[in-house]
Design an enzyme around this catalytic site. Structure first.
Site, PDB file in Angstrom:
ATOM      1  N   GLU A   1       0.827  -8.185   8.517  1.00 30.34           N
ATOM      2  CA  GLU A   1       1.261  -6.782   8.651  1.00 30.34           C
ATOM      3  C   GLU A   1       2.159  -6.370   7.495  1.00 30.34           C
ATOM      4  O   GLU A   1       2.650  -5.240   7.453  1.00 30.34           O
ATOM      5  CB  GLU A   1       2.004  -6.566   9.973  1.00 30.34           C
ATOM      6  CG  GLU A   1       1.138  -6.723  11.214  1.00 30.34           C
ATOM      7  CD  GLU A   1      -0.060  -5.780  11.208  1.00 30.34           C
ATOM      8  OE1 GLU A   1       0.128  -4.585  10.946  1.00 30.34           O
ATOM      9  OE2 GLU A   1      -1.182  -6.261  11.448  1.00 30.34           O
TER      10      GLU A   1
ATOM     11  N   ARG B   1      -3.889  -7.284 -20.797  1.00 31.74           N
ATOM     12  CA  ARG B   1      -4.699  -6.650 -21.848  1.00 31.74           C
ATOM     13  C   ARG B   1      -3.851  -5.914 -22.872  1.00 31.74           C
ATOM     14  O   ARG B   1      -4.253  -5.750 -24.014  1.00 31.74           O
ATOM     15  CB  ARG B   1      -5.661  -5.619 -21.237  1.00 31.74           C
ATOM     16  CG  ARG B   1      -6.787  -6.155 -20.426  1.00 31.74           C
ATOM     17  CD  ARG B   1      -7.581  -5.014 -19.815  1.00 31.74           C
ATOM     18  NE  ARG B   1      -8.184  -4.153 -20.841  1.00 31.74           N
ATOM     19  CZ  ARG B   1      -9.236  -4.476 -21.564  1.00 31.74           C
ATOM     20  NH1 ARG B   1      -9.840  -5.613 -21.374  1.00 31.74           N
ATOM     21  NH2 ARG B   1      -9.710  -3.644 -22.478  1.00 31.74           N
TER      22      ARG B   1
ATOM     23  N   PRO C   1       0.805  -1.222   0.000  1.00 33.31           N
ATOM     24  CA  PRO C   1       0.000   0.000   0.000  1.00 33.31           C
ATOM     25  C   PRO C   1       0.840   1.275   0.000  1.00 33.31           C
ATOM     26  O   PRO C   1       0.344   2.348  -0.336  1.00 33.31           O
ATOM     27  CB  PRO C   1      -0.858  -0.102   1.270  1.00 33.31           C
ATOM     28  CG  PRO C   1      -0.284  -1.205   2.071  1.00 33.31           C
ATOM     29  CD  PRO C   1       0.557  -2.054   1.175  1.00 33.31           C
TER      30      PRO C   1
ATOM     31  N   ASP D   1      -9.626   2.199 -25.227  1.00 37.10           N
ATOM     32  CA  ASP D   1     -10.111   2.188 -23.843  1.00 37.10           C
ATOM     33  C   ASP D   1      -9.915   3.516 -23.129  1.00 37.10           C
ATOM     34  O   ASP D   1      -9.036   4.302 -23.480  1.00 37.10           O
ATOM     35  CB  ASP D   1      -9.337   1.143 -23.025  1.00 37.10           C
ATOM     36  CG  ASP D   1      -9.960  -0.246 -23.122  1.00 37.10           C
ATOM     37  OD1 ASP D   1     -11.132  -0.332 -23.493  1.00 37.10           O
ATOM     38  OD2 ASP D   1      -9.241  -1.217 -22.812  1.00 37.10           O
TER      39      ASP D   1
HETATM   40  N1  SAH Z   1       0.676  -2.903   7.593  1.00 35.15           N
HETATM   41  C1  SAH Z   1       0.769  -2.631   6.198  1.00 35.15           C
HETATM   42  C2  SAH Z   1      -0.400  -3.252   5.448  1.00 35.15           C
HETATM   43  C3  SAH Z   1      -0.177  -4.682   5.149  1.00 35.15           C
HETATM   44  S1  SAH Z   1      -1.487  -5.321   4.193  1.00 35.15           S
HETATM   45  C4  SAH Z   1       0.720  -1.129   5.958  1.00 35.15           C
HETATM   46  O1  SAH Z   1       0.050  -0.436   6.698  1.00 35.15           O
HETATM   47  O2  SAH Z   1       1.333  -0.662   4.985  1.00 35.15           O
HETATM   48  C5  SAH Z   1      -0.831  -6.874   3.738  1.00 35.15           C
HETATM   49  C6  SAH Z   1      -0.347  -7.007   2.312  1.00 35.15           C
HETATM   50  O3  SAH Z   1      -1.421  -6.758   1.422  1.00 35.15           O
HETATM   51  C7  SAH Z   1       0.734  -6.046   1.901  1.00 35.15           C
HETATM   52  O4  SAH Z   1       2.007  -6.537   2.249  1.00 35.15           O
HETATM   53  C8  SAH Z   1       0.557  -5.992   0.392  1.00 35.15           C
HETATM   54  O5  SAH Z   1       1.188  -7.094  -0.240  1.00 35.15           O
HETATM   55  C9  SAH Z   1      -0.930  -6.172   0.235  1.00 35.15           C
HETATM   56  N2  SAH Z   1      -1.684  -4.910   0.032  1.00 35.15           N
HETATM   57  C10 SAH Z   1      -2.595  -4.379   0.865  1.00 35.15           C
HETATM   58  N3  SAH Z   1      -3.114  -3.245   0.374  1.00 35.15           N
HETATM   59  C11 SAH Z   1      -2.524  -3.049  -0.826  1.00 35.15           C
HETATM   60  C12 SAH Z   1      -2.635  -2.039  -1.833  1.00 35.15           C
HETATM   61  N4  SAH Z   1      -3.472  -1.004  -1.715  1.00 35.15           N
HETATM   62  N5  SAH Z   1      -1.889  -2.169  -2.950  1.00 35.15           N
HETATM   63  C13 SAH Z   1      -1.014  -3.208  -3.078  1.00 35.15           C
HETATM   64  N6  SAH Z   1      -0.864  -4.173  -2.154  1.00 35.15           N
HETATM   65  C14 SAH Z   1      -1.605  -4.114  -1.048  1.00 35.15           C
END
Ligand code: SAH
Length: 250
Positions: free
Chosen positions: A116, A153, A89, A168
């Protein structure tokens, strides 16, 4: 194109990959996608992939060793990847331009985090980190599928009619024009007559105007980097003057 996805939940990824356009591309051999169970890259009897965080706090963290071993195995079995993508994220927000860029690479590896997240040292394995949006999911599997689908795609031969990809939303920096199918009159809602006219030039012009109007009203930010010619600019000027916020350029 080769794509390798590393996850602790292979089934979560395999199901969606078997369907639709991506499923067909894999079946025809245009895409070579492999899903790797992270547990197969562990060395202990219990196949442990996670551990508690140093320093305390809630939740578990994916250990570095299995992810490093998984990428090393992929290197040995499938060759040197062109990109190793960590889903995260806090990564770079994924865009159409990224999908296009990645679609030109021959081999992608996508790592799915869980809990996490991953041990910080795993970031050194990645050539890039990608977020699919400003929200937190429980794992990287859905992001891996989103990236795979959007990239696939753009790979020639994956979507039957390449014109459907080049037209698109986002492809030229504009949103797509409205689409209609039969019947021409549905519960009193009629299809715009121009679409039934058979005049290709007029239809093209109408669609371009609609795409411009829709982009102006919904995503004006996109117009700054869109590919626009003099006629487009005149249409936009007119729209801004006559009907700000309207989607009907007439
Ligand atoms: N504690 C972390 C969140 C981990 S979520 C933080 O606050 O940054 C667990 C996993 O989900 C992440 O390691 C990632 O691989 C995936 N993930 C969650 N949300 C995501 C997003 N918006 N984009 C890409 N990967 C995501």
């Amino acid at each position: 194109m080769k794509i390798d996805i590393v996850t602790i939940f292979p089934k979560m990824v395999e199901g969606p990959l078997a369907e639709g356009i991506v499923g067909r591309a894999i079946a025809r051999g245009v895409l070579d996608v492999r899903v790797h169970d992270l547990r197969e890259s562990t060395t202990d009897k219990h196949r442990v992939v996670d551990d508690i965080p140093f320093g305390g706090g809630p939740g578990m963290v994916l250990k570095p060793e299995p992810l490093f071993r998984a990428v090393e195995r992929i290197r040995a079995e499938r060759g040197e990847p062109s990109a190793v993508i960590l889903t995260s994220p806090d990564g770079k927000p994924f865009s159409h331009a990224d999908a296009e860029r990645l679609s030109r690479l021959p081999h992608l590896v996508i790592l799915c985090g869980r809990y996490e997240g991953v041990d910080e040292r795993v970031r050194s394995l990645a050539t890039e980190e990608i977020s699919i949006g400003d929200y937190v999911l429980s794992g990287g599997e859905l992001p891996a599928l989103v990236i795979t689908d959007a990239v696939a795609r753009m790979v020639p031969g994956v979507v039957g009619d390449q014109a459907s990809v080049t037209g698109d939303t986002f492809a030229h920096g504009l949103l797509d024009f409205p689409q209609y199918t039969r019947p021409a009159d549905f519960r009193g809602m009629a299809v715009p007559p121009v679409l039934l006219s058979g005049h290709h030039q007029e239809i093209e012009r109408w669609r371009r105007n609609q795409a411009l109007a829709r982009t102006l009203s919904r995503r004006p930010d996109l117009l700054e980097s869109a590919e626009l010619d003099a006629r487009d600019r005149a249409v936009l000027d007119e729209l801004e003057k006559t009907a700000p916020g309207s989607e009907e350029p007439g």
